[in-house]
Write an enzyme that holds these catalytic residues in place. Sequence first.
Site, mmCIF file in Angstrom:
data_model
loop_
_atom_site.group_PDB
_atom_site.id
_atom_site.type_symbol
_atom_site.label_atom_id
_atom_site.label_comp_id
_atom_site.label_asym_id
_atom_site.label_seq_id
_atom_site.Cartn_x
_atom_site.Cartn_y
_atom_site.Cartn_z
ATOM 1 N N CYS A 194 -35.096 48.298 -1.540
ATOM 2 C CA CYS A 194 -33.923 49.083 -1.911
ATOM 3 C C CYS A 194 -34.316 50.203 -2.886
ATOM 4 C CB CYS A 194 -32.824 48.186 -2.451
ATOM 5 S SG CYS A 194 -31.203 49.009 -2.548
ATOM 6 N N HIS B 291 -32.148 45.028 2.296
ATOM 7 C CA HIS B 291 -32.479 43.858 1.484
ATOM 8 C C HIS B 291 -32.945 42.728 2.405
ATOM 9 C CE1 HIS B 291 -30.967 45.011 -2.534
ATOM 10 N NE2 HIS B 291 -30.148 45.785 -1.846
ATOM 11 N N GLU C 298 -33.973 39.837 1.601
ATOM 12 C CA GLU C 298 -33.519 38.548 1.074
ATOM 13 C C GLU C 298 -32.077 38.244 1.469
ATOM 14 O OE1 GLU C 298 -32.268 41.469 -2.142
ATOM 15 O OE2 GLU C 298 -33.844 41.293 -0.629
#
Length: 208
Positions: free
Chosen positions: A79, A190, A192
């Site tokens: 990001c 992202h 994750e």
Amino acid sequence: MIAVLDFGMGNIHSLLKAISLHTEDFKFTDKIEDIQKADKLILPGDGHFDKAMENLNQAGFVEPIKEHVKKEKPLFGVCIGYQVLFEDSDETSKQGQVIQGLGLVRGKIRKFNGKPTIKVPHMGWNKLYEIKSKSTKLLRGIQNESFMYFIHSYRPTGVDRLDSMATCRYYGESFTAVVEKGCVMGTQFHPEKSDKMGLQILKNFIEL
């Protein structure tokens, strides 16, 4: 050891939790000596480009990061950590100014074109296209049109096509969503927060 760099940008809890699924050998740190000792380095976080670079410079992290790369140790930006890998950005409260990035990857960070039909920020699930499966280590096992989770108003422009490992399309515009230049890697989205495919990307980096 993987050093996850704490440079004052937010929203890192989910990233640390995702990393812990694959390894215990990591540290969330704001210490220069940990950058110098690390085998791999991750630049995480959400926020604004100018604040990210201000924090990196004030903490004295810029040169240790560049030394890490000179030693050909893997670096992964997520990001805002992805955007600072590039040359510069005009995301700043000081109108008309451009903020210098780390300059590790060719490209400039600019806001999505201000057309009435384009909603900014680009937020939510979107697909990856043009994955260079034969060239990338980061995207091993990731298929074209895999969904990833994005939230950003700015994107890289002028990226060298050799460094662009995958693109994303937003309101007809194609932009580079993944870069990989030697040991320097990054994702605009992202990983994750991107379900199994995103976790696979983190796993790929951890296992380099």
